[in-house]
Design an enzyme around this catalytic site. Sequence first.
Site, PDB file in Angstrom:
ATOM      1  CB  THR A   1      -0.878  -0.058   1.267  1.00  0.00           C
ATOM      2  OG1 THR A   1      -1.725  -1.201   1.163  1.00  0.00           O
ATOM      3  CG2 THR A   1      -1.719   1.178   1.472  1.00  0.00           C
TER       4      THR A   1
ATOM      5  CB  THR B   1      -3.724  -0.238  -1.252  1.00  0.00           C
ATOM      6  OG1 THR B   1      -2.993  -1.451  -1.201  1.00  0.00           O
ATOM      7  CG2 THR B   1      -5.184  -0.526  -1.003  1.00  0.00           C
TER       8      THR B   1
ATOM      9  CG  ASN C   1      -5.165  -6.370  -0.318  1.00  0.00           C
ATOM     10  OD1 ASN C   1      -4.780  -5.837   0.718  1.00  0.00           O
ATOM     11  ND2 ASN C   1      -5.710  -7.565  -0.332  1.00  0.00           N
TER      12      ASN C   1
ATOM     13  CB  SER D   1      -9.608  -0.377   4.593  1.00  0.00           C
ATOM     14  OG  SER D   1      -8.304   0.160   4.530  1.00  0.00           O
TER      15      SER D   1
ATOM     16  N   GLY E   1       1.058  -1.025   5.280  1.00  0.00           N
ATOM     17  CA  GLY E   1       1.400  -2.027   6.293  1.00  0.00           C
ATOM     18  C   GLY E   1       0.244  -2.914   6.699  1.00  0.00           C
TER      19      GLY E   1
HETATM   20  N1  GLY Z   1      -5.573  -3.567   1.835  1.00  0.00           N
HETATM   21  C1  GLY Z   1      -5.190  -3.309   3.149  1.00  0.00           C
HETATM   22  C2  GLY Z   1      -6.174  -2.475   3.898  1.00  0.00           C
HETATM   23  O1  GLY Z   1      -6.973  -1.788   3.282  1.00  0.00           O
HETATM   24  O2  GLY Z   1      -6.187  -2.518   5.105  1.00  0.00           O
END
Ligand code: GLY
Length: 545
Positions: A356, A374, A376, A427, A448
């Site tokens: 991300t 992101t 992901n 998220s 992270g």
């Molecule tokens: N894709 C990681 C989050 O959105 O937490």
Amino acid sequence: MLAALVSLASQVAIASNGMVVSAEPHATKVGVEILKAGGNAFDAAVAVGFALAVTYPQAGNLGGGGFMVAMDAEGNFYAHDFRETAPAAASRDMFLNAKGEADPNLSQRSHLAVGVPGTVEGLVRTQHRFGRLALREVMLPAIRLARDGFIVHERLASNLRSSDSLLRRFEATRTSFYRGGSTIAAGQTLKQPELARTLERISYGGRAAFYEGPVADAIVQEMKRGGGIITHEDLKTYRSQWRVPLVFDRHGYTLVSMPPPSSGGVTLAQILAFVDPAELRTLGRNSTMYAQRMAEAQRLAFADRNEHLGDPDFVDVPLDRLLSQSYLNARKATMPKNSAGKSENVRAGRFEREETTHYCVADSEGNIVAVTYTLNGSYGMGAIVPGAGFLLNNEMDDFTSKPGSPNMFGLVQGEKNAIQPGKRMLSSMTPTIVLKDGKFALTIGTPGGSTIITTAAQVFLNVTVFGMSLKDAVDSPRFHHQHLPDRIDHERDAFTNSALAELRKLGYTLQSRGSMGLVAAIQRLPDGRYLGTYDRRGYGTAEGY
Ligand code: GLY
């Protein structure tokens, strides 16, 4: 010329007129260029978002989604949710195999893993609402970087190499990122002509140029080729949402952060409510008992996160209760004082590092923009859309594939985050603005996965409780507890050997791991100038003017 720019990159900068901090040197420069051309922080943030989609393909994106928290010059706050959504044909058990078990290959590496992308709508709507320059003008630097190319940084080259098994499965991805059978090497020029054409189209046609017409056709065709389920209708009907930002007071500061469908703001608010700043100061940063207090606070907050949070457009999210003082006090009273609490044991998931990305911009008028977005996983599910040149996300893995089964980040989540058509997956992204006495003091954010929230909490405490310089606060080692799995993950140098031994004696399981997060931050100095800082763990830069 471009190589020279990279070698001049710096992770700390001080300036009066504006500041940009991002994970990649070319993208940071793009933001500064836009500020110098008369754009405001929103123009620059949109420009950086499109530039990162070119120069930081591990997380910068057109095919993913994210969140923006912002403050304008008049002191109004905004939260823009451009998170991906589940396609209309998605269903609760779509990631279960014949034995009824969650199959991470389906939720992370297949075309079913792809959520309906939100980034383009998010950036274009932000530009239309707040930007001063034309969309075309703020997109031109990204178009040039895609069309003319840029010199590949060693960190991008090694990141691509380590993602070889994900990426080489797709011909269009090999065409973009490979040379002679191997991923592109450091020092070579990466040109992405198809991505340049897609950016061109968006720069003239706005959101419709992505969600309808040839780009949408290319996405749907790739879905059909690879067994995905995103349709023209899913794309056409995708909408970003302006949410009410989550504003809360902690330790003498006001924090403005992202509400659900990110868990970031709520969980940060809970963690900070469960610790006492004066006590932490006395205990000493990363001492045994500091780690005990923080791990227990994180455990409690993540237990709520994983059970109670989801997309508020689909499920009841009891925000008032979760953040009420009486509830927080009652929860805090359950925290063990001198030993380790217990969560159930579950299989550990792998953690995200650079998958991300977070960036932030401040301008001379006082507009502050913080964006986390992101795909992901690193490079999402690995497929570039043929003819359109951008990577597809694997955000569907952030849903609960099966209650009780961990996702990519080891998060064991509940029913509220179950898959439903059109729903946003929960998220952890936590773009956050911090105020002192009503004035901008600091903005922080990081990638992270689940560690985003605990990293934001620790950087905030490092600055506000321990009085550290921003660079030290960002660079110092971190640790993380997320309720399940029941252990403290820590960077190698987070604790002394004696603290590690004492924590084990208290009953904690500890696991050392590479690194946590890549923080981008801007602070307002007492003389009114901006101090920008990027994390030592990455190769991003801070640059002002
Ligand atoms: N894709 C990681 C989050 O959105 O937490």
